[in-house]
Design a protein around this motif. Structure first.
Motif, PDB file in Angstrom:
ATOM      1  N   ASP A  76      -2.153   9.312 -13.083  1.00  0.00           N
ATOM      2  CA  ASP A  76      -0.966   9.161 -13.920  1.00  0.00           C
ATOM      3  C   ASP A  76       0.089  10.211 -13.588  1.00  0.00           C
ATOM      4  N   GLY A  77      -0.354  11.318 -13.022  1.00  0.00           N
ATOM      5  CA  GLY A  77       0.582  12.378 -12.631  1.00  0.00           C
ATOM      6  C   GLY A  77       1.283  12.104 -11.314  1.00  0.00           C
ATOM      7  N   GLY A  78       0.947  10.978 -10.664  1.00  0.00           N
ATOM      8  CA  GLY A  78       1.653  10.587  -9.448  1.00  0.00           C
ATOM      9  C   GLY A  78       0.928  10.872  -8.150  1.00  0.00           C
ATOM     10  N   ARG A  79      -0.320  11.309  -8.221  1.00  0.00           N
ATOM     11  CA  ARG A  79      -1.077  11.598  -7.000  1.00  0.00           C
ATOM     12  C   ARG A  79      -1.526  10.291  -6.357  1.00  0.00           C
ATOM     13  N   ALA A  80      -1.034  10.002  -5.138  1.00  0.00           N
ATOM     14  CA  ALA A  80      -1.382   8.754  -4.465  1.00  0.00           C
ATOM     15  C   ALA A  80      -2.868   8.684  -4.141  1.00  0.00           C
ATOM     16  N   ALA A 111       0.238   3.422  -5.288  1.00  0.00           N
ATOM     17  CA  ALA A 111      -0.124   4.202  -4.098  1.00  0.00           C
ATOM     18  C   ALA A 111       0.042   3.438  -2.797  1.00  0.00           C
ATOM     19  N   ALA A 112       0.334   2.152  -2.877  1.00  0.00           N
ATOM     20  CA  ALA A 112       0.282   1.290  -1.696  1.00  0.00           C
ATOM     21  C   ALA A 112       1.208   1.720  -0.571  1.00  0.00           C
ATOM     22  N   ASP A 113       2.401   2.208  -0.878  1.00  0.00           N
ATOM     23  CA  ASP A 113       3.334   2.597   0.183  1.00  0.00           C
ATOM     24  C   ASP A 113       2.916   3.873   0.895  1.00  0.00           C
ATOM     25  N   ASP A 117      -5.302   2.183   2.327  1.00  0.00           N
ATOM     26  CA  ASP A 117      -6.442   1.654   1.577  1.00  0.00           C
ATOM     27  C   ASP A 117      -5.982   1.069   0.245  1.00  0.00           C
ATOM     28  N   ALA A 118      -4.980   1.709  -0.354  1.00  0.00           N
ATOM     29  CA  ALA A 118      -4.428   1.174  -1.597  1.00  0.00           C
ATOM     30  C   ALA A 118      -3.648  -0.113  -1.335  1.00  0.00           C
ATOM     31  N   MET A 119      -2.957  -0.182  -0.196  1.00  0.00           N
ATOM     32  CA  MET A 119      -2.250  -1.408   0.166  1.00  0.00           C
ATOM     33  C   MET A 119      -3.245  -2.547   0.359  1.00  0.00           C
ATOM     34  N   HIS A 120      -4.370  -2.253   0.965  1.00  0.00           N
ATOM     35  CA  HIS A 120      -5.425  -3.250   1.143  1.00  0.00           C
ATOM     36  C   HIS A 120      -5.946  -3.731  -0.208  1.00  0.00           C
TER      37      HIS A 120
END
Length: 340
Positions: A76-80, A111-113, A117-120
């Motif tokens: 939630d703090g923005g850590r991808a 986190a996808a950009d 792995d998040a994009m997947h």
């Protein structure tokens, strides 16, 4: 009758495959397998996940015990990196942590950009409608393609599997998974092997299936060793080798495969009954089998009874245990007669 001794496979209760949350999440991101050839041609250098920082590692360890709050706070703090791990955790759930696919997919989208792995994972969310909306196959294809461009090799067969579900694109899908499999993707090797074994999307070819399973089992015994062992046990697609089958099933069980215990038990039962499997009828049991061999088979059936959820497996295991108990009684009787 002097029966062959049961192969020396140590019986063990499989450890839970979730030894540490970080390992589970990383493995899970890899197993969510999944770009058209055009994407493959422009793919970046293969990406590997960096090791988690100390605070993320601590949060993952807490999540392993059922407390995801620290991981969610980092996400939630923005850590991808935290968003990628939290995305998978909530998509699949774990132990006391219930699955919440929309929440997990939302983390993956954030986190996808920055993380392939998040994009997947985002592609999987779109493909299966895990976001809470209807499946978006065009969006999933685009996400898989972007993940490939970012260097995430798993996305190639991920898209391939999606394309295999459509008769108009099945050939393209098989080609993508084969390309990934030849490049060393163990999950893609498993997908291709399964395609040839079932014959659902390509002509059935057990010999070809065995080839791909051989490659996959070296990397992923949990998913491939059971099926490869069955091919060795039956002799389908190549030579029959029950000893090799038992070795493979032992590897699968150690990796956490709950469905393999009944295969080991049935094979060992067959070894001491001259080829019979558990079922109605008389058994030509003449004694002379080491009691320890019978007890090993009992242990495998007991494991199948306790760990395999299939009702037909439980019924067979219960029946076999009764038969084996009669064998033990016959063994004692024969031994006593011989000593008089």
């Amino acid at each position: 009758m002097t029966a062959p001794r049961a192969p020396a496979i140590a019986f063990r209760i499989a450890r839970a495959p979730f030894a540490a949350c970080s390992l589970f999440l990383l493995a899970g991101l890899i197993l969510l397998t999944g770009g058209p050839p055009a994407f493959a041609q422009t793919a970046a250098k293969a990406w590997t996940p960096p090791p988690p920082d100390a605070d993320l590692k601590a949060a993952l360890d807490k999540a392993a015990t059922g407390s995801p709050e620290a991981l969610a706070a980092l996400a939630d703090g923005g850590r991808a990196d935290a968003q990628a791990y939290a995305g998978l955790l909530f998509v699949v759930g774990r132990g006391k942590i219930p699955a919440d696919p929309p929440r997990g997919c939302a983390y993956a989208a954030k986190a996808a950009d920055q993380r392939p792995d998040a994009m997947h994972l985002r592609a999987r969310c779109l493909q299966y409608g895990l976001t809470g909306s209807a499946p978006d196959l065009k969006g999933a294809e685009a996400a898989y393609g972007r993940a490939i461009q970012m260097g995430y090799a798993k996305s190639k067969c991920g898209l391939g599997q999606m394309l295999m579900a459509d008769t108009a694109t099945v050939g393209r899908g098989v080609a993508l998974c084969k390309e990934a499999a030849r490049a060393g993707d163990g999950d893609a090797q498993l997908v291709v092997g399964s395609a040839y074994l079932t014959g659902a999307v390509v002509a059935r070819d057990p010999a070809e299936a065995r080839k791909w399973y051989e490659m996959a089992a070296k990397q992923n015994p949990l998913m491939a060793a059971r099926k490869l062992g069955q091919l060795y046990a039956s002799g389908e697609g190549g030579k029959q080798d029950t000893k090799k089958a038992l070795e493979l099933w032992g590897q699968a069980e150690q990796a956490g495969d709950q469905a393999v215990c009944i295969l080991v038990a049935d094979q060992l039962f067959s070894d001491i009954t001259g080829g019979r499997k558990p079922g109605p009828g008389a058994y030509a049991f003449k004694g002379g089998i080491p009691m320890a061999d019978i007890e090993v088979v009992e242990l495998w059936y007991q494991a199948a009874l306790e760990r395999d959820p299939r009702s037909e497996v439980k019924t067979r295991a219960e029946y076999a245990l009764k038969v084996l108990q009669s064998f033990k009684t016959a063994n004692v009787s024969v031994t006593k007669k011989k000593t008089k």
